[in-house]
Design a protein around this motif. Structure first.
Motif, PDB file in Angstrom:
ATOM      1  N   ARG A 179      -2.014   9.834  12.579  1.00 13.76           N
ATOM      2  CA  ARG A 179      -2.250   8.792  11.566  1.00 13.76           C
ATOM      3  C   ARG A 179      -1.195   8.838  10.470  1.00 13.76           C
ATOM      4  O   ARG A 179      -0.760   7.797   9.978  1.00 13.76           O
ATOM      5  CB  ARG A 179      -3.636   8.961  10.940  1.00 13.76           C
ATOM      6  CG  ARG A 179      -4.763   8.869  11.944  1.00 13.76           C
ATOM      7  CD  ARG A 179      -4.960   7.431  12.417  1.00 13.76           C
ATOM      8  NE  ARG A 179      -5.879   7.335  13.533  1.00 13.76           N
ATOM      9  CZ  ARG A 179      -7.168   7.138  13.433  1.00 13.76           C
ATOM     10  NH1 ARG A 179      -7.719   7.015  12.253  1.00 13.76           N
ATOM     11  NH2 ARG A 179      -7.913   7.063  14.509  1.00 13.76           N
ATOM     12  N   VAL A 180      -0.817  10.043  10.075  1.00  8.31           N
ATOM     13  CA  VAL A 180       0.195  10.182   9.020  1.00  8.31           C
ATOM     14  C   VAL A 180       1.508   9.553   9.467  1.00  8.31           C
ATOM     15  O   VAL A 180       2.218   8.938   8.680  1.00  8.31           O
ATOM     16  CB  VAL A 180       0.398  11.681   8.661  1.00  8.31           C
ATOM     17  CG1 VAL A 180       1.603  11.879   7.769  1.00  8.31           C
ATOM     18  CG2 VAL A 180      -0.844  12.233   7.999  1.00  8.31           C
ATOM     19  N   GLU A 181       1.820   9.691  10.752  1.00 10.89           N
ATOM     20  CA  GLU A 181       3.089   9.167  11.271  1.00 10.89           C
ATOM     21  C   GLU A 181       3.058   7.656  11.504  1.00 10.89           C
ATOM     22  O   GLU A 181       4.094   7.054  11.759  1.00 10.89           O
ATOM     23  CB  GLU A 181       3.444   9.903  12.574  1.00 10.89           C
ATOM     24  CG  GLU A 181       3.781  11.354  12.335  1.00 10.89           C
ATOM     25  CD  GLU A 181       3.988  12.145  13.621  1.00 10.89           C
ATOM     26  OE1 GLU A 181       3.617  11.656  14.711  1.00 10.89           O
ATOM     27  OE2 GLU A 181       4.514  13.258  13.523  1.00 10.89           O
ATOM     28  N   ASP A 182       1.891   7.048  11.426  1.00  8.66           N
ATOM     29  CA  ASP A 182       1.770   5.598  11.631  1.00  8.66           C
ATOM     30  C   ASP A 182       1.829   4.908  10.270  1.00  8.66           C
ATOM     31  O   ASP A 182       0.807   4.574   9.658  1.00  8.66           O
ATOM     32  CB  ASP A 182       0.458   5.294  12.361  1.00  8.66           C
ATOM     33  CG  ASP A 182       0.354   3.848  12.803  1.00  8.66           C
ATOM     34  OD1 ASP A 182       1.103   3.000  12.268  1.00  8.66           O
ATOM     35  OD2 ASP A 182      -0.495   3.575  13.671  1.00  8.66           O
ATOM     36  N   GLU A 183       3.037   4.676   9.807  1.00 10.62           N
ATOM     37  CA  GLU A 183       3.277   4.129   8.469  1.00 10.62           C
ATOM     38  C   GLU A 183       2.602   2.771   8.273  1.00 10.62           C
ATOM     39  O   GLU A 183       1.969   2.519   7.241  1.00 10.62           O
ATOM     40  CB  GLU A 183       4.789   4.008   8.228  1.00 10.62           C
ATOM     41  CG  GLU A 183       5.153   3.603   6.823  1.00 10.62           C
ATOM     42  CD  GLU A 183       4.813   4.661   5.784  1.00 10.62           C
ATOM     43  OE1 GLU A 183       4.508   4.278   4.630  1.00 10.62           O
ATOM     44  OE2 GLU A 183       4.833   5.851   6.115  1.00 10.62           O
ATOM     45  N   ALA A 184       2.709   1.887   9.258  1.00  6.98           N
ATOM     46  CA  ALA A 184       2.132   0.542   9.132  1.00  6.98           C
ATOM     47  C   ALA A 184       0.611   0.631   8.985  1.00  6.98           C
ATOM     48  O   ALA A 184       0.015  -0.075   8.157  1.00  6.98           O
ATOM     49  CB  ALA A 184       2.499  -0.300  10.344  1.00  6.98           C
ATOM     50  N   ARG A 192      -1.664  -0.680   5.825  1.00  2.11           N
ATOM     51  CA  ARG A 192      -2.773  -1.625   5.992  1.00  2.11           C
ATOM     52  C   ARG A 192      -4.078  -1.045   5.432  1.00  2.11           C
ATOM     53  O   ARG A 192      -4.882  -1.772   4.856  1.00  2.11           O
ATOM     54  CB  ARG A 192      -2.970  -1.972   7.468  1.00  2.11           C
ATOM     55  CG  ARG A 192      -2.009  -2.998   7.997  1.00  2.11           C
ATOM     56  CD  ARG A 192      -2.425  -3.550   9.350  1.00  2.11           C
ATOM     57  NE  ARG A 192      -2.853  -2.558  10.321  1.00  2.11           N
ATOM     58  CZ  ARG A 192      -2.051  -1.912  11.165  1.00  2.11           C
ATOM     59  NH1 ARG A 192      -0.756  -2.164  11.154  1.00  2.11           N
ATOM     60  NH2 ARG A 192      -2.541  -1.040  12.020  1.00  2.11           N
ATOM     61  N   ALA A 193      -4.274   0.246   5.617  1.00  2.97           N
ATOM     62  CA  ALA A 193      -5.509   0.892   5.151  1.00  2.97           C
ATOM     63  C   ALA A 193      -5.416   1.296   3.676  1.00  2.97           C
ATOM     64  O   ALA A 193      -6.376   1.828   3.119  1.00  2.97           O
ATOM     65  CB  ALA A 193      -5.808   2.121   6.002  1.00  2.97           C
ATOM     66  N   ARG A 194      -4.252   1.045   3.062  1.00  5.04           N
ATOM     67  CA  ARG A 194      -4.014   1.380   1.653  1.00  5.04           C
ATOM     68  C   ARG A 194      -4.223   2.871   1.374  1.00  5.04           C
ATOM     69  O   ARG A 194      -4.798   3.249   0.348  1.00  5.04           O
ATOM     70  CB  ARG A 194      -4.894   0.534   0.740  1.00  5.04           C
ATOM     71  CG  ARG A 194      -4.546  -0.924   0.811  1.00  5.04           C
ATOM     72  CD  ARG A 194      -5.288  -1.718  -0.211  1.00  5.04           C
ATOM     73  NE  ARG A 194      -4.888  -3.116  -0.083  1.00  5.04           N
ATOM     74  CZ  ARG A 194      -5.730  -4.108  -0.181  1.00  5.04           C
ATOM     75  NH1 ARG A 194      -6.997  -3.898  -0.418  1.00  5.04           N
ATOM     76  NH2 ARG A 194      -5.301  -5.342  -0.062  1.00  5.04           N
ATOM     77  N   VAL A 195      -3.745   3.699   2.308  1.00  4.02           N
ATOM     78  CA  VAL A 195      -3.801   5.150   2.121  1.00  4.02           C
ATOM     79  C   VAL A 195      -2.769   5.507   1.062  1.00  4.02           C
ATOM     80  O   VAL A 195      -1.601   5.131   1.173  1.00  4.02           O
ATOM     81  CB  VAL A 195      -3.488   5.888   3.445  1.00  4.02           C
ATOM     82  CG1 VAL A 195      -3.400   7.390   3.214  1.00  4.02           C
ATOM     83  CG2 VAL A 195      -4.535   5.562   4.491  1.00  4.02           C
ATOM     84  N   PRO A 196      -3.184   6.213   0.001  1.00  5.55           N
ATOM     85  CA  PRO A 196      -2.224   6.579  -1.055  1.00  5.55           C
ATOM     86  C   PRO A 196      -1.054   7.390  -0.488  1.00  5.55           C
ATOM     87  O   PRO A 196      -1.216   8.157   0.459  1.00  5.55           O
ATOM     88  CB  PRO A 196      -3.051   7.440  -2.008  1.00  5.55           C
ATOM     89  CG  PRO A 196      -4.472   7.131  -1.699  1.00  5.55           C
ATOM     90  CD  PRO A 196      -4.521   6.725  -0.267  1.00  5.55           C
ATOM     91  N   GLU A 197       0.104   7.188  -1.070  1.00  8.58           N
ATOM     92  CA  GLU A 197       1.323   7.853  -0.611  1.00  8.58           C
ATOM     93  C   GLU A 197       1.159   9.378  -0.546  1.00  8.58           C
ATOM     94  O   GLU A 197       1.588  10.008   0.415  1.00  8.58           O
ATOM     95  CB  GLU A 197       2.485   7.486  -1.548  1.00  8.58           C
ATOM     96  CG  GLU A 197       3.849   7.834  -1.014  1.00  8.58           C
ATOM     97  CD  GLU A 197       4.249   7.003   0.197  1.00  8.58           C
ATOM     98  OE1 GLU A 197       4.849   7.587   1.128  1.00  8.58           O
ATOM     99  OE2 GLU A 197       3.963   5.798   0.233  1.00  8.58           O
TER     100      GLU A 197
END
Length: 194
Positions: free
Chosen positions: A12-17, A21-26
């Motif tokens: 999941r970390v490697e799936d930037e897009a 889309r999920a608005r995961v904080p940087e």
């Protein structure tokens, strides 16, 4: 519950897009092991003045020597389930870097020991029946809850550290059972085994 944080697996970390889309904080998109994250939570608790006697963890964390060393380096007492294949020594294995051999080749950098180690399960199997101590843990619905324990001082070394760590091993089995149900490492001399 004192703290909770988002944990994402590597995929999941490697799936930037997907993260966008999920608005995961940087800051949550950086891959760090669960043990590293657990030490961060311990540090946050200490920073906020949370007081506790022990850090207690299951075998998923107990199998990571870096995590246990991290707790010990913070002067925290821990009680950690470990897997039955956890390697131990009954005496300091005295790790060393072998000296150069006749000036040929590269100098060794990896530590080693001549002392034979064993697993916690091997050690427990070698103990006599009389070595097991029966302890009453508490009163239960069907009477006293009892278990049998072994206890000894052991050295734990991960093959990388300069020195082995001297900790306590406690092995638990249910009364009447032939094999242990729990193997526990602790850097505390006295703990409540229940």
């Amino acid at each position: 519950l004192l703290d909770s944080r988002l944990y994402l697996p590597k995929s999941r970390v490697e799936d930037e897009a997907r993260c966008q889309r999920a608005r995961v904080p940087e800051e949550a998109r950086q891959m760090r092991s669960k043990c590293t994250r657990a030490l961060e939570r311990v540090d946050a608790a200490l920073t906020h003045g949370v007081r506790f006697g022990y850090v207690v963890v299951d075998g998923g964390y107990g199998k990571d020597p870096g995590f246990l060393r991290g707790l010990a380096s913070r002067s925290l007492c821990f009680v950690a389930d470990v897997h039955k294949d956890q390697r131990i020594w009954l005496n300091d294995p005295e790790p060393y870097v072998p000296p150069a051999s006749g000036g040929r080749g590269r100098r060794a950098s990896k530590r080693r020991t001549e002392a034979p180690g064993q697993t916690v399960a091997q050690w427990a199997r070698q103990q006599s029946e009389s070595a097991w101590k029966r302890i009453t843990l508490r009163q239960g619905e069907k009477g006293r809850l009892r278990a049998e324990y072994l206890h000894t001082r052991v050295w734990v070394w991960d093959g990388k550290e300069e020195q082995a760590r001297c900790w306590r091993l406690r092995v638990r089995r249910e009364c009447g059972a032939k094999s242990p149900s729990h193997y526990v490492l602790s850097n505390a001399d006295e703990i409540d085994v229940s």
